[in-house]
Structures are given as structure tokens and as C-alpha cells.
Design a protein around this motif. Sequence first.
Motif, PDB file in Angstrom:
ATOM      1  N   TRP A 116       0.796  -1.229   0.000  1.00 32.35           N
ATOM      2  CA  TRP A 116       0.000   0.000   0.000  1.00 32.35           C
ATOM      3  C   TRP A 116       0.829   1.280   0.000  1.00 32.35           C
ATOM      4  O   TRP A 116       0.280   2.369   0.137  1.00 32.35           O
ATOM      5  N   TRP A 123      -5.269   3.833  -1.864  1.00 32.89           N
ATOM      6  CA  TRP A 123      -5.968   3.148  -2.939  1.00 32.89           C
ATOM      7  C   TRP A 123      -4.944   2.559  -3.885  1.00 32.89           C
ATOM      8  O   TRP A 123      -3.885   3.150  -4.115  1.00 32.89           O
ATOM      9  N   GLY A 128      -8.340  -2.036  -4.214  1.00 33.51           N
ATOM     10  CA  GLY A 128      -9.372  -1.233  -3.575  1.00 33.51           C
ATOM     11  C   GLY A 128      -8.784  -0.227  -2.610  1.00 33.51           C
ATOM     12  O   GLY A 128      -7.673   0.266  -2.806  1.00 33.51           O
ATOM     13  N   TRP A 129      -9.519   0.050  -1.561  1.00 31.86           N
ATOM     14  CA  TRP A 129      -9.113   1.030  -0.557  1.00 31.86           C
ATOM     15  C   TRP A 129      -8.614   0.341   0.696  1.00 31.86           C
ATOM     16  O   TRP A 129      -9.128  -0.693   1.103  1.00 31.86           O
ATOM     17  N   LYS A 147     -15.823  -4.673  -5.160  1.00 33.44           N
ATOM     18  CA  LYS A 147     -14.854  -3.736  -4.590  1.00 33.44           C
ATOM     19  C   LYS A 147     -14.291  -4.333  -3.302  1.00 33.44           C
ATOM     20  O   LYS A 147     -14.933  -5.152  -2.646  1.00 33.44           O
ATOM     21  N   ARG A 149     -12.117  -3.544   0.499  1.00 31.30           N
ATOM     22  CA  ARG A 149     -11.749  -2.603   1.549  1.00 31.30           C
ATOM     23  C   ARG A 149     -10.880  -3.349   2.554  1.00 31.30           C
ATOM     24  O   ARG A 149     -11.274  -4.407   3.032  1.00 31.30           O
TER      25      ARG A 149
END
Length: 171
Positions: A116, A123, A128-129, A147, A149
Motif C-alpha cells: 500500500w 488506494w 481497492g481502498w 470492490k 476494503r
Amino acid sequence: MSDMDPTIVHRDVQTKKPWFAWPVVLGVAAVAWWGFIEQIVMGQPWGSKPAPNAVLWVIWLACGVFTPLFMLTLRLIIEVRPDEVHVRYIPVWKKRIAMDEIASAEAVTFHPMRDWAGWGIRWRPGGGWAYTISGNEGVQLQLNDAKKRLLGAKDANALEAAIRAQMGSGE
């Protein structure tokens, strides 16, 4: 947890920041304070090409006051409720994910820098996030719309169990 809202099934709070962030924040703050005190308080131009007083005020407020306060107050709070997962990245952001939007939840170990590019609200394509503040554990949510998370957590297994229990899977 007796003083907690009774609709909150599980709460995970992260406040610990990466150790290496503090020397940078405090070093920049110290320089901002030094320039502010020398030029604004003592009236002596700071440096060989001093900035206007208004610029030093802005630098001092942004780097010497607000950034350290931001770091002190920064926290990630994830609350599992019967109908949603409430994610708050205090003091800047919040998100609610309805339980009926979650297809699966899995406790995972991740590599913050490799996966990340650090901690925070991140993101990446295909990933995804991610909402993290420290550590390398979290719960990966797969949503019904494909999606993803990633929720950073102090106790990823407990967070996963709480989400799954509210999803009705109980696993």
C-alpha cells in the motif's frame, strides 16, 4: 466497554503511529518554531533571504502547530454494528459500509510499504481502498460489487469474527 453505545458489537481503536513519523514531524515543527520565534517574536530576519512575516505565520501554523496536533489526534476507529461497519479516520474522514454490502470478511496480514506504499487512507488498482494507521494486520472485506476494503486492526481476528457474526455467517 460498558460505557459504549449498546448498538456497537465490536470496537477496534488504533492510535499508534509508525515510530519514524515522529522525528520527521517534530523536526519540521522545530524548524518552523525556530524561524517563527527568531523573526516574528524577536524581530530578527531569519536566514539570508527571509520570507515575509505572513509566510512565516502560515508555515508556523501549518508545520509547527497543526501537523503535530494532527499526529496527536489521528486515530482509526472501526465499529461493528448490527447493520454496518463504521470506519472513522479521526480527524479527517468517515465511511459506513452496510452489512448487506459485504460479501466476505477475512483477517489478513499485509505488508504496508510493499502492498500500500505505507499507512493511511490508500488506494491501489485491483486492491481497492485500505484504511490503516499502523501495524500489518487487518480485515479484507470483499463487497458485493467486487470492490475491496482493507481495514487495519489491532485484533484482526476479533474484528473478522464480529463482522461475520453480524453478516449472519457466524464463522
